[in-house]
Design a protein around this motif. Structure first.
Motif, PDB file in Angstrom:
ATOM      1  N   VAL A  73       0.838  -1.210  -0.007  1.00  0.00           N
ATOM      2  CA  VAL A  73      -0.097   0.034  -0.094  1.00  0.00           C
ATOM      3  C   VAL A  73       0.808   1.170   0.060  1.00  0.00           C
ATOM      4  O   VAL A  73       0.625   2.067  -0.622  1.00  0.00           O
ATOM      5  CB  VAL A  73      -0.939   0.109   1.145  1.00  0.00           C
ATOM      6  N   HIS A  74       1.927   1.403   0.885  1.00  0.00           N
ATOM      7  CA  HIS A  74       2.977   2.507   0.838  1.00  0.00           C
ATOM      8  C   HIS A  74       3.429   2.602  -0.584  1.00  0.00           C
ATOM      9  O   HIS A  74       3.547   3.965  -1.085  1.00  0.00           O
ATOM     10  CB  HIS A  74       3.969   2.014   1.915  1.00  0.00           C
ATOM     11  N   ILE A  75       3.861   1.710  -1.299  1.00  0.00           N
ATOM     12  CA  ILE A  75       4.574   1.779  -2.595  1.00  0.00           C
ATOM     13  C   ILE A  75       3.546   2.612  -3.477  1.00  0.00           C
ATOM     14  O   ILE A  75       3.893   3.384  -4.140  1.00  0.00           O
ATOM     15  CB  ILE A  75       5.000   0.519  -3.306  1.00  0.00           C
ATOM     16  N   VAL A  76       2.359   2.174  -3.472  1.00  0.00           N
ATOM     17  CA  VAL A  76       1.328   2.871  -4.529  1.00  0.00           C
ATOM     18  C   VAL A  76       0.832   4.330  -3.748  1.00  0.00           C
ATOM     19  O   VAL A  76       0.809   5.160  -4.540  1.00  0.00           O
ATOM     20  CB  VAL A  76      -0.024   1.775  -4.295  1.00  0.00           C
ATOM     21  N   GLY A  77       0.800   4.278  -2.454  1.00  0.00           N
ATOM     22  CA  GLY A  77       0.549   5.608  -1.912  1.00  0.00           C
ATOM     23  C   GLY A  77       1.532   6.549  -2.210  1.00  0.00           C
ATOM     24  O   GLY A  77       1.577   7.863  -2.350  1.00  0.00           O
ATOM     25  N   ALA A  78       2.654   6.191  -2.113  1.00  0.00           N
ATOM     26  CA  ALA A  78       3.857   7.168  -2.545  1.00  0.00           C
ATOM     27  C   ALA A  78       3.776   7.505  -3.975  1.00  0.00           C
ATOM     28  O   ALA A  78       4.211   8.864  -4.231  1.00  0.00           O
ATOM     29  CB  ALA A  78       5.364   6.555  -2.237  1.00  0.00           C
ATOM     30  N   ARG A 105       2.847  15.508  -7.328  1.00  0.00           N
ATOM     31  CA  ARG A 105       4.048  16.495  -7.386  1.00  0.00           C
ATOM     32  C   ARG A 105       4.480  16.836  -9.002  1.00  0.00           C
ATOM     33  O   ARG A 105       4.370  17.968  -9.310  1.00  0.00           O
ATOM     34  CB  ARG A 105       5.020  16.099  -6.473  1.00  0.00           C
ATOM     35  N   LEU A 106       4.530  15.782  -9.494  1.00  0.00           N
ATOM     36  CA  LEU A 106       4.962  15.838 -11.074  1.00  0.00           C
ATOM     37  C   LEU A 106       4.131  16.761 -11.977  1.00  0.00           C
ATOM     38  O   LEU A 106       4.273  17.233 -12.612  1.00  0.00           O
ATOM     39  CB  LEU A 106       5.492  14.383 -11.488  1.00  0.00           C
ATOM     40  N   ASN A 107       2.821  16.353 -11.619  1.00  0.00           N
ATOM     41  CA  ASN A 107       1.606  16.993 -12.237  1.00  0.00           C
ATOM     42  C   ASN A 107       1.054  18.249 -11.703  1.00  0.00           C
ATOM     43  O   ASN A 107       0.107  18.808 -12.157  1.00  0.00           O
ATOM     44  CB  ASN A 107       0.599  15.773 -12.687  1.00  0.00           C
ATOM     45  N   LYS A 108       2.016  18.534 -10.875  1.00  0.00           N
ATOM     46  CA  LYS A 108       1.525  19.892 -10.099  1.00  0.00           C
ATOM     47  C   LYS A 108       0.159  20.043  -9.738  1.00  0.00           C
ATOM     48  O   LYS A 108      -0.706  21.038  -9.629  1.00  0.00           O
ATOM     49  CB  LYS A 108       1.904  20.972 -11.084  1.00  0.00           C
ATOM     50  N   GLU A 109      -0.408  18.917  -9.052  1.00  0.00           N
ATOM     51  CA  GLU A 109      -1.690  18.677  -8.481  1.00  0.00           C
ATOM     52  C   GLU A 109      -1.684  19.252  -6.980  1.00  0.00           C
ATOM     53  O   GLU A 109      -0.636  18.809  -6.418  1.00  0.00           O
ATOM     54  CB  GLU A 109      -2.164  17.491  -8.684  1.00  0.00           C
ATOM     55  N   PRO A 110      -2.645  19.682  -6.493  1.00  0.00           N
ATOM     56  CA  PRO A 110      -2.575  19.836  -4.923  1.00  0.00           C
ATOM     57  C   PRO A 110      -2.729  18.486  -4.271  1.00  0.00           C
ATOM     58  O   PRO A 110      -3.096  17.368  -4.870  1.00  0.00           O
ATOM     59  CB  PRO A 110      -4.120  20.613  -4.466  1.00  0.00           C
ATOM     60  N   PHE A 111      -2.121  18.485  -2.932  1.00  0.00           N
ATOM     61  CA  PHE A 111      -2.020  17.221  -2.199  1.00  0.00           C
ATOM     62  C   PHE A 111      -3.271  16.550  -2.037  1.00  0.00           C
ATOM     63  O   PHE A 111      -4.475  17.306  -1.924  1.00  0.00           O
ATOM     64  CB  PHE A 111      -1.535  17.497  -1.003  1.00  0.00           C
ATOM     65  N   SER A 112      -3.286  15.161  -2.360  1.00  0.00           N
ATOM     66  CA  SER A 112      -4.666  14.410  -2.159  1.00  0.00           C
ATOM     67  C   SER A 112      -4.157  13.265  -1.528  1.00  0.00           C
ATOM     68  O   SER A 112      -3.345  12.752  -1.853  1.00  0.00           O
ATOM     69  CB  SER A 112      -5.625  14.268  -3.469  1.00  0.00           C
ATOM     70  N   LYS A 113      -5.061  12.938  -0.476  1.00  0.00           N
ATOM     71  CA  LYS A 113      -4.870  11.504   0.286  1.00  0.00           C
ATOM     72  C   LYS A 113      -4.991  10.063  -0.715  1.00  0.00           C
ATOM     73  O   LYS A 113      -6.065  10.140  -1.162  1.00  0.00           O
ATOM     74  CB  LYS A 113      -5.501  11.649   1.617  1.00  0.00           C
ATOM     75  N   PHE A 114      -4.137   9.584  -0.555  1.00  0.00           N
ATOM     76  CA  PHE A 114      -4.500   8.152  -1.115  1.00  0.00           C
ATOM     77  C   PHE A 114      -5.253   7.252  -0.465  1.00  0.00           C
ATOM     78  O   PHE A 114      -5.107   6.880   0.786  1.00  0.00           O
ATOM     79  CB  PHE A 114      -3.038   7.500  -1.409  1.00  0.00           C
ATOM     80  N   THR A 115      -6.443   6.858  -0.701  1.00  0.00           N
ATOM     81  CA  THR A 115      -7.133   5.878  -0.228  1.00  0.00           C
ATOM     82  C   THR A 115      -7.551   4.487  -1.024  1.00  0.00           C
ATOM     83  O   THR A 115      -7.684   4.763  -2.544  1.00  0.00           O
ATOM     84  CB  THR A 115      -8.658   6.387   0.480  1.00  0.00           C
ATOM     85  N   LEU A 116      -7.911   3.738  -0.474  1.00  0.00           N
ATOM     86  CA  LEU A 116      -8.383   2.124  -0.858  1.00  0.00           C
ATOM     87  C   LEU A 116      -9.753   2.088  -0.722  1.00  0.00           C
ATOM     88  O   LEU A 116     -10.458   2.713   0.445  1.00  0.00           O
ATOM     89  CB  LEU A 116      -7.807   1.160  -0.552  1.00  0.00           C
TER      90      LEU A 116
END
Length: 160
Positions: free
Chosen positions: A46-51, A58-69
């Motif tokens: 999960v950590h690999i995918v969340g990272a 960041r690369l796409n200059k998007e605002p932070f969004s939490k990763f959820t399953l």
């Protein structure tokens, strides 16, 4: 000289292949860990995918969004992770050819910046480090069906 795009393609391939190999094992392996019980095979996956989600944002200059399953406790969690990896890793491959520019992003410690190439490189090495942790956790419990040598860059180049 090997390109960042090839390294991104290798990362995507190795992620997919190792997750699929884990999926073939008994579900109990998801609870295996090396030393720290917080870092189980499942939590590392999960950590690999969340990272990847965070680095991609960041690369796409998007605002932070939490990763959820949607179903983190489901036996189908690996399929969900594989779907996210396919989407995220394909974007990394696209980003491999972007201009190497400084990108500003927010972290828990405030605003930071890094070159696009640094973010991509960090993602590639981050995934590799954690794939090794996964295999070490399996190895500790005598599950030795996944050999990292089968998923190295040489193996990827030979198969592609």
């Amino acid at each position: 000289m090997i390109s960042v795009e090839v390294l991104c393609r290798h990362m995507a391939w190795a992620n997919q292949e190792i997750y699929k190999e884990i999926q073939k094992l008994d579900e109990e392996v998801l609870d295996y860990y090396i030393i720290d019980p917080e870092w189980t095979v499942k939590n590392i996956m999960v950590h690999i995918v969340g990272a990847a989600h965070i680095y991609g944002g960041r690369l796409n200059k998007e605002p932070f969004s939490k990763f959820t399953l949607q179903n983190p406790e489901s036996s189908d969690v690996i399929n969900e992770l594989l779907e996210h990896l396919e989407r995220l890793d394909s974007k990394f491959i696209e980003n491999a050819n972007m201009d190497d520019e400084e990108i500003k992003f927010m972290t828990s410690k405030g605003e930071r910046s890094a070159m696009a190439s640094t973010i991509l490189s960090q993602m590639i090495f981050h995934a590799a480090e954690h794939r090794a942790q996964i295999v070490a956790a399996l190895d500790k419990h005598n599950v030795r069906s996944i050999n990292l040598d089968d998923y190295d860059v040489w193996s990827y180049i030979a198969k592609n």
